[in-house]
Design a protein around this motif. Structure first.
Motif, short mmCIF file in Angstrom:
data_model
loop_
_atom_site.label_atom_id
_atom_site.label_comp_id
_atom_site.label_asym_id
_atom_site.label_seq_id
_atom_site.Cartn_x
_atom_site.Cartn_y
_atom_site.Cartn_z
N ARG A 1 0.84 -1.21 0.00
CA ARG A 1 0.00 0.00 0.00
C ARG A 1 0.87 1.25 0.00
NH1 ARG A 1 -3.69 -1.59 3.10
NH2 ARG A 1 -5.34 -1.58 1.52
N ALA A 2 1.93 1.24 0.82
CA ALA A 2 2.81 2.41 0.91
C ALA A 2 3.48 2.69 -0.44
CB ALA A 2 3.86 2.19 1.99
N GLU A 3 3.78 1.61 -1.17
CA GLU A 3 4.56 1.81 -2.41
C GLU A 3 3.67 2.00 -3.64
OE1 GLU A 3 8.07 -0.31 -2.45
OE2 GLU A 3 8.29 -0.39 -4.62
N PHE A 4 2.56 1.25 -3.70
CA PHE A 4 1.77 1.22 -4.94
C PHE A 4 0.36 1.78 -4.78
CE2 PHE A 4 4.59 -2.67 -5.41
CZ PHE A 4 5.48 -2.07 -6.29
N GLY A 5 -0.05 2.13 -3.56
CA GLY A 5 -1.40 2.68 -3.35
C GLY A 5 -2.44 1.58 -3.21
N GLU A 6 -3.70 1.94 -3.44
CA GLU A 6 -4.82 1.03 -3.16
C GLU A 6 -5.04 0.00 -4.26
OE1 GLU A 6 -6.63 0.47 -0.51
OE2 GLU A 6 -5.45 2.00 0.54
N THR A 7 -4.57 0.29 -5.48
CA THR A 7 -4.89 -0.60 -6.59
C THR A 7 -3.64 -1.05 -7.32
OG1 THR A 7 -6.91 0.71 -6.87
CG2 THR A 7 -6.40 -0.93 -8.56
N LEU A 8 -3.45 -2.36 -7.34
CA LEU A 8 -2.30 -2.94 -8.04
C LEU A 8 -2.77 -3.49 -9.39
CD1 LEU A 8 -1.67 -3.11 -4.83
CD2 LEU A 8 0.16 -4.62 -5.58
N PRO A 9 -1.82 -3.93 -10.21
CA PRO A 9 -2.23 -4.50 -11.51
C PRO A 9 -3.30 -5.58 -11.34
CG PRO A 9 0.14 -4.25 -11.45
CD PRO A 9 -0.36 -3.91 -10.06
N GLY A 10 -4.18 -5.68 -12.32
CA GLY A 10 -5.26 -6.66 -12.25
C GLY A 10 -6.36 -6.25 -11.29
N GLY A 11 -6.28 -5.01 -10.78
CA GLY A 11 -7.29 -4.54 -9.84
C GLY A 11 -7.12 -5.11 -8.44
N LEU A 12 -5.99 -5.76 -8.17
CA LEU A 12 -5.77 -6.36 -6.84
C LEU A 12 -5.61 -5.29 -5.77
CD1 LEU A 12 -3.25 -9.30 -7.41
CD2 LEU A 12 -5.75 -9.31 -7.43
N THR A 13 -6.20 -5.54 -4.61
CA THR A 13 -5.90 -4.72 -3.44
C THR A 13 -4.59 -5.20 -2.82
OG1 THR A 13 -7.05 -6.28 -2.00
CG2 THR A 13 -8.36 -4.46 -2.93
N PRO A 14 -3.96 -4.36 -1.98
CA PRO A 14 -2.76 -4.84 -1.27
C PRO A 14 -3.03 -6.11 -0.47
CG PRO A 14 -2.93 -2.47 -1.08
CD PRO A 14 -4.20 -2.92 -1.75
N GLU A 15 -4.21 -6.23 0.12
CA GLU A 15 -4.53 -7.43 0.91
C GLU A 15 -4.62 -8.68 0.04
OE1 GLU A 15 -5.73 -4.47 1.68
OE2 GLU A 15 -4.80 -4.38 3.67
N ARG A 16 -5.06 -8.54 -1.21
CA ARG A 16 -5.12 -9.72 -2.07
C ARG A 16 -3.76 -10.06 -2.65
NH1 ARG A 16 -10.06 -8.80 -6.06
NH2 ARG A 16 -9.12 -10.54 -7.21
N ALA A 17 -2.91 -9.07 -2.84
CA ALA A 17 -1.57 -9.34 -3.38
C ALA A 17 -0.61 -9.88 -2.32
CB ALA A 17 -1.00 -8.08 -4.02
N ALA A 18 -0.88 -9.55 -1.05
CA ALA A 18 0.07 -9.91 0.01
C ALA A 18 0.34 -11.41 0.12
CB ALA A 18 -0.40 -9.35 1.36
N PRO A 19 -0.69 -12.29 0.12
CA PRO A 19 -0.37 -13.73 0.19
C PRO A 19 0.43 -14.22 -1.00
CG PRO A 19 -2.76 -13.37 0.01
CD PRO A 19 -2.14 -12.02 0.21
N LEU A 20 0.27 -13.57 -2.16
CA LEU A 20 1.07 -13.96 -3.32
C LEU A 20 2.54 -13.59 -3.10
CD1 LEU A 20 -1.33 -12.76 -6.18
CD2 LEU A 20 -1.09 -15.06 -5.24
#
Lengths: 174, 174
Positions: free
Chosen positions: A118-137
């Protein structure tokens, strides 16, 4: 940690640890009743030292670059990475003494990774992922690459592969 | 596989396997001298069945959708996933009887994943990655998510997280 680095997970006995630490075996067993509990304490200590030794953590500003440096560092210490890989996987078996430690560690690490993203990329990552959905990846990539690298360090460039994944996340949100 | 599904990795003894299979313990030991070697044979059989039972494989046309279905299926069989997770990690220790199996399995799986990615996305994936550079990340995500899911199935939606990763790879090359 010295013994693990020298001998690996399997060959590090409580007897050898007691001798290196200048304790009797009974003295060591008083603090750590089993090898598993001693190894959990070693991994907890590594987590604390990794956090404390990072200049970024003092400023509360972990970024993916800090994580990549941690992966670089891990590539220099296969003994402790091996211990983490074996013990974390082993903890999924029934009634394992380290299960509670790893359950709560993974939850905390996922939360910390979401904060970094979140600190680096904000609320929306590629593919529309939230930081919480990208974190386990992100956590899965770190763990899965360690396993492949431990088995085949010639074929798997762990630090480069980790940076490839971070680059995938940093391509701008939808 | 039945016993592993019922009892988990740790509680599946050679004695119980012999009884279920209608063999004497000595008869079983003739084929599989140790529990590790028996479990490797179980994992090899799973790989063969997963390949053979996929309609897509008959046509030589595995896609990331086929992989996602395999992850769905794995989410219904924690016993065998647990066995894979524990044994693959354990194999990184010194002189482990399953080390050679996992080294060559991981190489083969990375190659197969690169072929899947090339067939579906072509030569260039997001971030300019080649299929060969993305393949270890795909394998790492599958393995790392299994570990997190085994520890915490309430908190980790393994099939959804895997599809999130595939979506990251499918956003079109640079």
């Amino acid at each position: 940690m010295e013994l693990i680095a020298e001998r690996g997970y399997r060959r590090t006995s409580l007897a050898a640890v007691a001798e290196r630490a200048g304790l009797t075996q009974q003295g060591l067993l008083h603090h750590f009743p089993t090898k598993e509990l001693l190894l959990v304490a070693v991994l907890e200590a590594r987590d604390r030292w990794d956090l404390a030794s990072s200049a970024a953590s003092a400023a509360g500003s972990w970024r993916t670059g800090t994580l990549a440096q941690l992966v670089d560092y891990n590539a220099t210490r296969p003994g402790i990475v091996q211990t983490y890989t074996v013990l974390s996987a082993d903890s999924v078996t029934e009634d394992h003494p380290a299960r509670a430690f790893f359950e709560s560690r993974f939850r905390a690490v996922r939360e910390a990774m979401a904060a970094v993203l979140r600190a680096e990329f904000g609320e929306t990552l590629p593919g529309g992922l939230t930081p919480e959905r990208a974190a386990p990846l992100l956590v899965a990539v770190m763990d899965g690459l360690q396993l492949q690298w431990l088995l085949d360090p010639q074929d798997v460039d762990m630090p480069a592969a980790f940076r490839d994944f971070v680059a995938l996340l940093g391509r701008g949100g939808d």
